[in-house]
Design an enzyme around this catalytic site. Structure first.
Site, PDB file in Angstrom:
ATOM      1  N   HIS A 137      18.246  25.216  56.827  1.00 43.25           N
ATOM      2  CA  HIS A 137      18.696  24.430  55.681  1.00 43.25           C
ATOM      3  C   HIS A 137      19.854  23.494  56.048  1.00 43.25           C
ATOM      4  CE1 HIS A 137      16.319  27.254  53.349  1.00 43.25           C
ATOM      5  NE2 HIS A 137      17.001  28.245  53.865  1.00 43.25           N
ATOM      6  N   SER A 160      15.574  20.497  58.364  1.00 43.10           N
ATOM      7  CA  SER A 160      15.702  21.573  57.385  1.00 43.10           C
ATOM      8  C   SER A 160      14.472  22.465  57.440  1.00 43.10           C
ATOM      9  CB  SER A 160      15.883  21.021  55.977  1.00 43.10           C
ATOM     10  OG  SER A 160      16.167  22.063  55.067  1.00 43.10           O
ATOM     11  N   SER A 165      16.103  21.992  50.239  1.00 40.09           N
ATOM     12  CA  SER A 165      17.421  22.584  50.485  1.00 40.09           C
ATOM     13  C   SER A 165      18.448  21.634  51.104  1.00 40.09           C
ATOM     14  CB  SER A 165      17.279  23.816  51.379  1.00 40.09           C
ATOM     15  OG  SER A 165      16.796  23.456  52.663  1.00 40.09           O
ATOM     16  N   ASP A 214      14.876  29.336  61.126  1.00 41.50           N
ATOM     17  CA  ASP A 214      15.037  30.028  59.849  1.00 41.50           C
ATOM     18  C   ASP A 214      13.685  30.032  59.149  1.00 41.50           C
ATOM     19  OD1 ASP A 214      15.654  31.008  57.361  1.00 41.50           O
ATOM     20  OD2 ASP A 214      17.392  29.750  57.039  1.00 41.50           O
ATOM     21  N   GLU A 280      16.920  33.488  61.873  1.00 41.49           N
ATOM     22  CA  GLU A 280      17.881  33.704  60.803  1.00 41.49           C
ATOM     23  C   GLU A 280      17.420  34.639  59.705  1.00 41.49           C
ATOM     24  OE1 GLU A 280      21.373  32.779  58.357  1.00 41.49           O
ATOM     25  OE2 GLU A 280      20.925  32.614  60.487  1.00 41.49           O
ATOM     26  N   ASN A 305      18.858  38.187  61.749  1.00 39.93           N
ATOM     27  CA  ASN A 305      18.732  38.638  60.365  1.00 39.93           C
ATOM     28  C   ASN A 305      19.178  40.078  60.173  1.00 39.93           C
ATOM     29  OD1 ASN A 305      17.490  38.239  57.560  1.00 39.93           O
ATOM     30  ND2 ASN A 305      16.403  40.047  58.289  1.00 39.93           N
ATOM     31  N   LYS A 310      25.324  39.732  59.553  1.00 40.64           N
ATOM     32  CA  LYS A 310      24.824  38.422  59.969  1.00 40.64           C
ATOM     33  C   LYS A 310      26.030  37.607  60.394  1.00 40.64           C
ATOM     34  CE  LYS A 310      20.466  37.062  57.901  1.00 40.64           C
ATOM     35  NZ  LYS A 310      19.876  36.060  57.023  1.00 40.64           N
ATOM     36  N   ASP A 337      24.574  37.952  53.415  1.00 42.86           N
ATOM     37  CA  ASP A 337      24.027  36.819  52.668  1.00 42.86           C
ATOM     38  C   ASP A 337      22.950  37.267  51.689  1.00 42.86           C
ATOM     39  OD1 ASP A 337      21.880  37.123  54.392  1.00 42.86           O
ATOM     40  OD2 ASP A 337      21.961  35.094  55.185  1.00 42.86           O
ATOM     41  N   ASN A 338      22.207  38.312  52.011  1.00 40.64           N
ATOM     42  CA  ASN A 338      21.158  38.740  51.087  1.00 40.64           C
ATOM     43  C   ASN A 338      21.723  39.313  49.799  1.00 40.64           C
ATOM     44  OD1 ASN A 338      19.174  37.913  52.818  1.00 40.64           O
ATOM     45  ND2 ASN A 338      18.645  39.944  53.555  1.00 40.64           N
ATOM     46  N   CYS A 342      23.356  36.079  47.422  1.00 45.02           N
ATOM     47  CA  CYS A 342      22.499  35.906  46.242  1.00 45.02           C
ATOM     48  C   CYS A 342      23.242  36.259  44.963  1.00 45.02           C
ATOM     49  CB  CYS A 342      21.236  36.746  46.385  1.00 45.02           C
ATOM     50  SG  CYS A 342      20.143  36.183  47.716  1.00 45.02           S
ATOM     51  N   HIS A 448      12.017  34.493  50.145  1.00 42.73           N
ATOM     52  CA  HIS A 448      12.073  33.435  51.160  1.00 42.73           C
ATOM     53  C   HIS A 448      11.033  32.346  50.966  1.00 42.73           C
ATOM     54  CE1 HIS A 448      13.102  31.298  54.720  1.00 42.73           C
ATOM     55  NE2 HIS A 448      11.835  31.321  55.093  1.00 42.73           N
ATOM     56  N   HIS A 502      24.161  29.687  49.443  1.00 41.71           N
ATOM     57  CA  HIS A 502      25.232  30.676  49.553  1.00 41.71           C
ATOM     58  C   HIS A 502      26.571  30.003  49.863  1.00 41.71           C
ATOM     59  CE1 HIS A 502      22.106  33.484  49.255  1.00 41.71           C
ATOM     60  NE2 HIS A 502      21.858  33.710  50.535  1.00 41.71           N
ATOM     61  N   SER A 510      26.925  34.881  58.861  1.00 36.65           N
ATOM     62  CA  SER A 510      25.583  34.696  59.402  1.00 36.65           C
ATOM     63  C   SER A 510      25.580  33.742  60.591  1.00 36.65           C
ATOM     64  CB  SER A 510      24.673  34.162  58.293  1.00 36.65           C
ATOM     65  OG  SER A 510      23.395  33.882  58.788  1.00 36.65           O
ATOM     66  N   GLN A 514      24.649  33.545  64.848  1.00 40.22           N
ATOM     67  CA  GLN A 514      23.763  32.585  65.496  1.00 40.22           C
ATOM     68  C   GLN A 514      24.400  32.017  66.762  1.00 40.22           C
ATOM     69  OE1 GLN A 514      20.741  31.742  65.193  1.00 40.22           O
ATOM     70  NE2 GLN A 514      20.033  31.912  63.080  1.00 40.22           N
TER      71      GLN A 514
END
Length: 583
Positions: A137, A160, A165, A214, A280, A305, A310, A337-338, A342, A448, A502, A510, A514
């Site tokens: 994104h 992206s 996004s 991702d 991701e 993930n 993350k 992040d999940n 959210c 997702h 987020h 996250s 990476q």
């Protein structure tokens, strides 16, 4: 139109994404007009013509009878542009770059992990010589990730991973200042895959060295390309878009088919150059494990993930050496992040899209995993009466212990005001469900993919009327009931389609992971340490990453004494939990 043949990069063939789309969907009557190296202006009826220019200009004439809604194929002329320094890009509006830069500077303050990476590794430029392609994104937070990679010496190309996004001001700032970007908000599927191709296109000498993925689309394109090339070399058989009813795979097969006719080793050159990928999100990780299990994974992969945070650590004493353990299954939970992301971005998206009053409403959350838990908590805190649907007895019991009733979707169709899918599965809310909902019920997805909500069934329902209230907010009225439902982001990720995703702090966790995953793959590129398998970051890095973010929130940790550490059989400095521990 550009009239300098050098304005396009590489081979002109990579610019004809629309042709791939039209061919793959069986559209006929498309003609090609090869012009001189000096391109002319488009005709006045821009709905019938797209110009795609590199070394040779091509006009693709598409009669409106063949594409009744030309926007289905392309809303923008698919022309690769260049900055004054020669860097390629395609974004919606480069003049938004100053606005994007201001927001990037705000986000940097909220992303301590990434900024620590720059402080720790920036001077050494560990990514010097590395080509990194990213399919993730294109937001303000991703901009901070990209500029962390470039500050560590990488050359970066980006697209992206979702058609809705992209934050256009973020894309503009990065395109102007830092990296090659091919992304804009509201891409069609044809444009999306054109952008993915551009992201992977590093010219004639191969593709990227590393991929930040991702959802796995960049990885998928290379794997499908290699498979098709091998079959073509063996039997002369070309990929057949008609062999699938999946619209995106039709486009992918069309892209690969047309490349095979002109460059039958393109994707194998990419494969040979690639050092590895860091993935991701859940769907992409699932794909990677499936390929690992079937023996078809073409390069090493790090599953970001399933890090608990993350996130990533930049402590000098780690020196990013040998800190990955191979796992076929991860028991860790990506809660940051999940769950927390959210919890923040679901109500943000709901309110930006509809201005709905959440308090007092009945809200159904389909799924009570980490995403569902975050959504249910946010809705409950806002005063909604929350109901959960679940297939898993453990998750259902967890919901009940939080005072949230568990029912079937069919039980609540006529009484609920808000429906949120969070499962990561398919066919959760079907068109027959939507027909039975109350007037102006809100239906949205924060899982997702785009297949949790039956958008195809809705779009093809006889007599249904679509009323676009604003971008990514549509009211669909059924002819038999005369009532309508409000669908957000066309069934795709509503927190990114209707809001900005987020918050920066969560994404710092996250994205720091990476960076570390990419550093490790690049550092070990010649050692053979990583096989064609899926790897995860171990727990001590998760703890270090979490610690890296505590100072921003004013936290102070208590320290174990040696005797306390011995009593619970852990090192004084951690890790403090065994690998199998579930947070």
């Amino acid at each position: 139109m550009e009239d300098n043949e050098d304005e396009g990069s590489g081979d002109w063939r990579v610019r004809i994404g629309l042709v791939h789309y039209l061919n793959s969907t069986g559209k006929s009557g498309v003609t090609f007009c090869a012009e001189s190296n000096s391109a002319s202006s488009p005709p006045s009826n821009s709905s019938e013509v797209i110009y795609i220019t590199t070394k040779v200009s091509f006009a693709i004439f598409v009669h409106t009878l063949l594409l009744p809604s030309f926007a289905e194929a392309s809303k923008m002329a698919l022309i690769v542009e260049k900055t004054s320094s020669g860097r390629e890009y395609k974004v919606k509006d480069l003049s938004q770059a100053d606005f994007g830069r201001l927001e990037i500077e705000l986000a940097e303050v909220e992303m301590p992990g990434l900024m620590a990476c720059r402080t720790e590794y920036g001077a050494a430029k560990p990514f010097a010589g590395a080509r990194i392609s990213g399919s993730l994104h294109m937001t303000i937070q991703t901009a901070v990730l990209i500029e962390t990679l470039t500050s560590l010496g990488a050359e970066v190309r980006w697209c992206s991973c979702n058609i809705f996004s992209t934050q256009d001001h973020a894309a503009a700032a990065i395109a102007r200042d830092s990296a090659a970007v091919f992304a804009w908000k509201g891409e069609t599927l044809a444009e999306y895959w054109w952008c993915t191709e551009r992201c992977l296109d590093w010219g004639a000498d191969g593709g990227p060295d590393l991929i930040v993925d991702d959802g796995g689309d960049a990885t998928l394109l290379i794997h499908e390309g290699v498979k098709a090339e091998e079959e073509y070399e063996k039997s002369g058989k070309l990929p057949d878009p008609a062999s699938t009813d999946n619209t995106e795979l039709q486009i992918v097969f069309g892209i690969i088919r047309d490349w095979l006719k002109t460059d039958p080793k393109k994707y194998r050159r990419m494969k040979e150059r690639l050092v590895g990928v860091s993935e991701e999100t859940t769907t992409g990780v699932k794909r990677l494990y499936q390929m690992q299990d079937s023996g078809t994974l073409l390069f090493p992969a790090i599953n970001v993930n399933d890090s608990v945070t993350k996130s990533k650590v930049t402590s000098l004493d780690l020196k990013i050496q040998g800190f990955l353990d191979v796992l076929c299954f991860s028991s860790q939970i990506c809660i940051f992040d999940n769950l927390y992301g959210c919890r923040h971005s679901l109500p943000d998206g709901l309110m930006r899209a509809t201005d709905v009053m959440i308090a007092g409403k009945v809200a159904v959350v389909c799924g009570y995993g980490d995403v569902g838990k975050g959504c249910a908590a946010a809705l409950k805190q806002a005063g909604a009466q929350v109901v959960v649907t679940e297939i898993d007895p453990i998750c259902a019991l967890q919901a009940l212990m939080e005072g949230i009733p568990v029912r079937t979707l069919e039980d609540v169709l006529s009484e609920a005001d808000i429906f949120v899918t969070t499962t990561g599965n398919k066919d959760i809310i079907m068109v027959d469900h939507m027909r039975k909902m109350k007037n102006n019920a809100i239906v949205c997805n924060i899982g997702h993919f785009d297949n949790e909500i039956d958008m195809h069934g809705l779009e093809t329902y006889p007599g249904v009327k679509r009323i676009t209230i604003k971008p990514q907010t549509d009211r669909w009225v059924f002819p038999d009931t005369k009532t309508g439902i409000i669908v957000l982001a066309e069934g795709r990720l509503m927190n990114l389609g209707c809001a900005t995703g987020h918050p920066s702090f969560v994404m710092s966790c996250s994205f720091t992971n990476q960076v570390i995953a990419q550093l490790e793959l690049w550092k070990e590129k010649k050692t053979g340490k990583y096989e064609k398998k899926v790897y995860v970051l171990p727990k001590h890095l998760d703890e270090k990453v979490a610690a890296l973010h505590l100072g921003k929130l004013g936290a102070k940790l208590t320290k174990l004494t040696p005797s306390q550490a011995e009593y619970i059989s852990v090192p004084v400095g951690g890790p403090y939990k065994p690998a199998h521990y579930r947070y």
